[in-house]
Design a protein around this motif. Structure first.
Motif, PDB file in Angstrom:
ATOM      1  N   LEU A  25       0.819  -1.219   0.000  1.00 11.55           N
ATOM      2  CA  LEU A  25       0.000   0.000   0.000  1.00 11.55           C
ATOM      3  C   LEU A  25       0.852   1.268   0.000  1.00 11.55           C
ATOM      4  O   LEU A  25       0.382   2.359  -0.321  1.00 11.55           O
ATOM      5  N   THR A  26       2.115   1.126   0.370  1.00 11.54           N
ATOM      6  CA  THR A  26       2.979   2.289   0.554  1.00 11.54           C
ATOM      7  C   THR A  26       3.054   3.149  -0.709  1.00 11.54           C
ATOM      8  O   THR A  26       3.255   2.638  -1.802  1.00 11.54           O
ATOM      9  N   GLY A  27       2.851   4.431  -0.505  1.00  8.71           N
ATOM     10  CA  GLY A  27       2.945   5.359  -1.627  1.00  8.71           C
ATOM     11  C   GLY A  27       1.636   5.514  -2.395  1.00  8.71           C
ATOM     12  O   GLY A  27       1.509   6.403  -3.234  1.00  8.71           O
ATOM     13  N   LYS A  28       0.657   4.649  -2.110  1.00  5.43           N
ATOM     14  CA  LYS A  28      -0.617   4.730  -2.832  1.00  5.43           C
ATOM     15  C   LYS A  28      -1.594   5.671  -2.131  1.00  5.43           C
ATOM     16  O   LYS A  28      -1.407   6.034  -0.966  1.00  5.43           O
ATOM     17  N   TYR A  47      -1.241  10.697   2.552  1.00  9.89           N
ATOM     18  CA  TYR A  47      -0.907  12.022   2.003  1.00  9.89           C
ATOM     19  C   TYR A  47      -1.097  12.041   0.491  1.00  9.89           C
ATOM     20  O   TYR A  47      -1.422  13.068  -0.098  1.00  9.89           O
ATOM     21  N   GLU A  48      -0.916  10.857  -0.137  1.00  9.14           N
ATOM     22  CA  GLU A  48      -1.170  10.752  -1.573  1.00  9.14           C
ATOM     23  C   GLU A  48      -2.643  11.058  -1.880  1.00  9.14           C
ATOM     24  O   GLU A  48      -2.955  11.791  -2.814  1.00  9.14           O
ATOM     25  N   ALA A  49      -3.544  10.514  -1.054  1.00  9.42           N
ATOM     26  CA  ALA A  49      -4.985  10.767  -1.255  1.00  9.42           C
ATOM     27  C   ALA A  49      -5.335  12.225  -0.944  1.00  9.42           C
ATOM     28  O   ALA A  49      -6.212  12.817  -1.568  1.00  9.42           O
ATOM     29  N   ARG A  50      -4.639  12.803   0.020  1.00  6.65           N
ATOM     30  CA  ARG A  50      -4.924  14.193   0.397  1.00  6.65           C
ATOM     31  C   ARG A  50      -4.613  15.167  -0.733  1.00  6.65           C
ATOM     32  O   ARG A  50      -5.194  16.243  -0.806  1.00  6.65           O
ATOM     33  N   LYS A  51      -3.684  14.746  -1.606  1.00  3.88           N
ATOM     34  CA  LYS A  51      -3.368  15.602  -2.762  1.00  3.88           C
ATOM     35  C   LYS A  51      -4.608  15.842  -3.609  1.00  3.88           C
ATOM     36  O   LYS A  51      -4.681  16.816  -4.357  1.00  3.88           O
ATOM     37  N   LYS A  64     -14.529   9.214  -2.876  1.00  9.36           N
ATOM     38  CA  LYS A  64     -14.455   8.338  -4.060  1.00  9.36           C
ATOM     39  C   LYS A  64     -14.491   9.168  -5.357  1.00  9.36           C
ATOM     40  O   LYS A  64     -13.773   8.881  -6.310  1.00  9.36           O
ATOM     41  N   ARG A  65     -15.339  10.197  -5.343  1.00 15.93           N
ATOM     42  CA  ARG A  65     -15.418  11.050  -6.535  1.00 15.93           C
ATOM     43  C   ARG A  65     -14.119  11.806  -6.745  1.00 15.93           C
ATOM     44  O   ARG A  65     -13.649  11.982  -7.862  1.00 15.93           O
ATOM     45  N   ARG A  66     -13.534  12.282  -5.632  1.00 15.07           N
ATOM     46  CA  ARG A  66     -12.297  13.062  -5.750  1.00 15.07           C
ATOM     47  C   ARG A  66     -11.096  12.202  -6.082  1.00 15.07           C
ATOM     48  O   ARG A  66     -10.151  12.670  -6.705  1.00 15.07           O
ATOM     49  N   CYS A  67     -11.128  10.976  -5.607  1.00 10.27           N
ATOM     50  CA  CYS A  67      -9.940  10.125  -5.760  1.00 10.27           C
ATOM     51  C   CYS A  67     -10.399   8.705  -6.090  1.00 10.27           C
ATOM     52  O   CYS A  67     -10.305   7.796  -5.277  1.00 10.27           O
ATOM     53  N   PRO A  68     -10.886   8.502  -7.312  1.00 10.39           N
ATOM     54  CA  PRO A  68     -11.513   7.223  -7.685  1.00 10.39           C
ATOM     55  C   PRO A  68     -10.554   6.037  -7.618  1.00 10.39           C
ATOM     56  O   PRO A  68     -10.986   4.910  -7.410  1.00 10.39           O
ATOM     57  N   HIS A  69      -9.267   6.296  -7.789  1.00 10.29           N
ATOM     58  CA  HIS A  69      -8.313   5.187  -7.824  1.00 10.29           C
ATOM     59  C   HIS A  69      -7.812   4.790  -6.437  1.00 10.29           C
ATOM     60  O   HIS A  69      -6.966   3.911  -6.306  1.00 10.29           O
ATOM     61  N   ALA A  70      -8.311   5.451  -5.390  1.00  9.93           N
ATOM     62  CA  ALA A  70      -7.827   5.156  -4.044  1.00  9.93           C
ATOM     63  C   ALA A  70      -8.192   3.736  -3.619  1.00  9.93           C
ATOM     64  O   ALA A  70      -9.182   3.177  -4.079  1.00  9.93           O
TER      65      ALA A  70
END
Length: 392
Positions: A25-28, A47-51, A64-70
């Motif tokens: 999961l690291t970096g994702k 922090y990647e998702a917070r971007k 989910k809408r903001r970060c669909p690939h999370a």
DNA sequence: TCTGGGGTCCTAGGACCC
DNA sequence: TCTGGGGTCCTAGGACCC
């Protein structure tokens, strides 16, 4: 003697523990909270998702809408507690005066520890390195002469930083910061303060204490003191809980009384289990009811006898429900709460005593099983889901 | 946009007692 | 008949925190 207070805050704690459990999961972009199609909110985001603008407490659907690939993870809360204990243990090696404020946050009082750990700045640096080395987790630290200032400093130092505010610099450090930075000032209070022209902590410093007190009561006096970085007391610190509660939001709004009864029963059982675990009985039982339109009502009532028994708590909660429920509306959330604890044994007549003893034995056995196999290993009749086999 | 779950503390009104 | 004042407890609601 000059006080030395550290505030330590773990960076993206839940997500970081998930990365330890599963290094891939690291970096994702990782979001802990649950089903992105469900009705939950974000508990922790990498922090990647917070971007992508994902924040704590944001509805998962929006995340989910903001970060669909999370990667969305429900969360392993027992694991978080374990890692929290490890960190607590490391803190204790620096000072016996550790106040864990939550699983991922603590105050350390290093006053008078100079000989042992050097100046606060050095001690904080050693602490950050030790935690990283021994757990792989990162944290941010604020150091100053008070709890408020250290708390705000660690916040500004995030992620993975260290900020030190030297003695006599507290007020000047706080002055330019927006008033919302002050812990205890949320959205509502911020709005009220803005109307009065208080935008920064410095604005609050320039008001007369009596004026703030007249406008805000106790809070005004509190705010004036904190604006200068002053703590009277370390913390309103209780070693024992004042209330315990469980609540649940249904996947979709509910009008079926059978389902409501089952949910209340299940919540009551969970609550009773925890009361027994804490070794307390509750004198007050409360119900929380949130309708589909988000209108929320709560009712509570003193029970005839202090209790930690599943059935009595359920009875009280269900009585409150029947007296409160507006049938025209669907139910979104139900909660059961216990408070006004006593460890006093209750007076019971002989019949009661016998019944309670029998009940007690059965519950004791259930509790043993639950502590070994998890809460849902044992379920009492009313909350057995229809069409589903109990797990044991 | 559509809002979790677990807590703490404060306020305010009414009941009740002296 | 009209009317105290203070203190405490109970309950409901709301702000806030992680």
């Amino acid at each position: 003697m000059i006080r030395q207070i550290l505030h330590v805050d773990m960076d993206a704690f839940y997500v970081s523990v998930e990365e330890l459990l599963d290094p891939s999961l690291t970096g994702k972009a990782v979001i802990v909270g649950g089903d992105p199609e469900g009705r939950g909110v974000v508990a922790s985001a990498s922090y990647e998702a917070r971007k992508f603008g994902v924040r704590s407490a944001m509805p998962l659907q929006q995340a989910k809408r903001r970060c669909p690939h999370a990667v969305f993870i429900r969360g392993h809360y027992a694991k978080y507690s374990e890692w929290s204990s490890k960190i607590h243990h490391i803190f204790s090696r620096f000072t016996p005066l550790v106040e864990m404020v939550s699983v991922d946050e603590a105050y350390l009082d290093l006053t008078g520890c100079n000989l042992l750990h050097g100046p606060a700045l050095r001690a904080a640096d050693t602490l950050i390195r030790t935690i990283k080395q021994e757990t792989g987790l990162r944290c941010s630290v604020g150091a100053s002469t008070s709890h408020v200032v250290s708390k705000i400093a660690s916040d500004l130092a995030k992620p993975h930083g260290l900020m030190c505010v030297f003695p006599a610099c507290e007020a000047a450090f706080l002055a330019p910061l927006p008033i919302r930075r002050m812990p205890g000032v949320g959205k509502v209070t911020e709005a009220k303060l803005l109307i009065l022209g208080i935008k920064t902590i410095g604005d609050a410093q320039r008001r007369r204490r009596e004026d703030l007190e007249r406008q805000f009561g106790k809070f005004g006096e509190w705010l004036h003191r904190k604006a200068f970085g002053q703590d009277i007391e370390a913390y309103a610190w209780h070693d024992s809980a004042r209330s315990l509660s469980h609540e649940t939001t249904f996947p979709s709004d509910v009008a079926d009384l059978e389902i409501i009864q089952q949910a209340l029963s299940h919540l009551s059982q969970r609550l009773a289990y925890r009361l027994r675990d804490h070794g307390v009985k509750a004198q007050t039982i409360g119900l929380k009811l949130r309708y589909a339109n988000f209108q929320t009502v709560s009712r509570e009532r003193a029970v005839p006898q202090p209790t930690c028994l599943d059935y009595e708590i359920f009875q009280a909660a269900f009585d409150l429900f029947r007296a409160t429920y507006d049938r025209r509306q669907k139910v979104r959330l139900l909660g059961v709460r216990a408070s006004h604890f006593t460890s006093q044994p209750r007076q019971a007549d002989l019949f009661e005593a016998e019944r309670e003893q029998k009940m007690g034995r059965a519950l004791y056995t259930a509790d043993q099983l639950r502590s070994r196999f998890g809460f849902d290993a044992v379920r009492l009749a009313r909350s057995l889901d229809k069409g589903r086999e109990p797990s044991s």
